[in-house]
Design an enzyme around this catalytic site. Structure first.
Site, short mmCIF file in Angstrom:
data_model
loop_
_atom_site.label_atom_id
_atom_site.label_comp_id
_atom_site.label_asym_id
_atom_site.label_seq_id
_atom_site.Cartn_x
_atom_site.Cartn_y
_atom_site.Cartn_z
N ASP A 1 -11.46 -44.31 -17.15
CA ASP A 1 -11.83 -43.02 -17.71
C ASP A 1 -13.07 -42.51 -16.96
O ASP A 1 -13.80 -43.30 -16.35
CB ASP A 1 -12.14 -43.20 -19.20
CG ASP A 1 -12.73 -41.97 -19.84
OD1 ASP A 1 -12.15 -40.89 -19.70
OD2 ASP A 1 -13.80 -42.11 -20.47
N ASP B 1 -15.49 -39.44 -18.18
CA ASP B 1 -16.61 -38.96 -18.99
C ASP B 1 -17.15 -40.06 -19.90
O ASP B 1 -16.39 -40.69 -20.65
CB ASP B 1 -16.18 -37.76 -19.83
CG ASP B 1 -15.84 -36.56 -18.97
OD1 ASP B 1 -16.76 -35.94 -18.42
OD2 ASP B 1 -14.63 -36.26 -18.82
#
Length: 291
Positions: A81, A83
């Protein structure tokens, strides 16, 4: 079957204390130091060792721990991922700051990351609040707000140098993932697209939206393309839309994660930086690829 128990902390003294506790209460063998604040122990698979037991043994020590089969722990695929995992912010929330609506957007982001809202609907609602934002704000946001988290570049470059495929798969936006992927050394990035026109952002996001199921599909599809089992994959994230890929990966890591994710991941990183994921795979610090 032999098990590995890896202990990592920014405080080397905490790791020393953790080694003593783990050896005395689990019967694990001698510790092997992997680096400053990182150690490996081995234990017999016949012993009843679980993540819950390990957490209880460590108690309040600021130590991240991973227990897994010793064989096959070095992974050949990394799905990460972006963020609040590879970078230290939520790009959508920071864009909202430029649009003057950060408080409203951040509140929705928090609920979505905790799994209280469906990701796709929450994304559309937040992007709609950015309607009319000048395109120049995206580059300003990247330049001023987006920074790699400690250990991110070392994690990606070390795994890549050892033959692993590294993908950045985000529910955020391609404007940022392309730049972050290049900065960290990922082979590829996948993300959502902000729709724009001559006046700026339209407040719409490209369809279909990349969310929880798309992240899982990226993990499964890339593993199939490489011809490797899911046991040879590693996934890391922090929010509810990362949970499916974290649960499906051979090693799923919750990084500074929301409770729903931390509870289901194979291991979590709450104290150390992202190089903990290398230690978990058995890399020693002298094998890290650093700038």
């Amino acid at each position: 079957m032999q098990l590995s128990i890896t202990l990592v902390s920014p405080d080397p003294q905490a790791v020393s204390a953790a080694i003593t506790r783990v050896r005395s209460q689990t019967g694990a063998g001698e510790a092997r130091l992997l680096g400053t604040g990182a150690a490996d122990l081995t234990a017999s698979g016949q012993q009843t060792l679980t993540r819950g037991l390990l957490d209880a043994v460590l108690g309040d020590l600021p130590v991240d721990a991973c227990i897994q089969p010793l064989e096959g722990r070095r992974k050949r695929l990394l799905i990460a991922d972006m963020d609040s995992t590879i970078i230290g912010c939520e790009c959508l929330d920071e864009l909202a700051d430029f649009a003057g609506v950060k408080a409203a957007v951040s509140a929705i982001t928090e609920r979505a990351m905790r799994g209280e809202l469906a990701f796709e609907g929450a994304l559309r609602e937040r992007v709609a609040m950015l309607k009319g934002l000048e395109l120049a704000a995206l580059q300003r946001c990247y330049d001023e707000r987006v920074k790699l988290n400690p250990g991110a570049r070392t994690l990606v470059r070390t795994m890549a140098a050892n033959g692993a495929r590294c993908l950045l798969v985000s529910g955020g936006f391609s404007f940022f993932t392309g730049r972050v992927a290049a900065a960290a050394g990922f082979h590829e990035d996948r993300a959502n697209t902000l729709i724009e026109d001559a006046g700026g952002l339209t407040g719409e996001v490209g369809e279909p939206i990349l969310g929880r199921e798309a992240k899982l599909a990226a993990l499964q599809g890339e593993a199939a393309r490489l011809g490797i089992p899911l046991s040879e994959t590693l996934a890391v994230g922090d929010g509810a839309n990362d949970l499916a890929m974290i649960e499906a990966a051979g090693l799923g890591i919750a990084y500074r994660a929301k409770p729903v994710v931390a509870a289901q991941a194979h291991a979590r990183v709450d104290y150390a930086d992202l190089t903990a994921l290398l230690y978990f795979q058995g890399y020693s610090a002298n094998q890290f690829v650093t700038d």
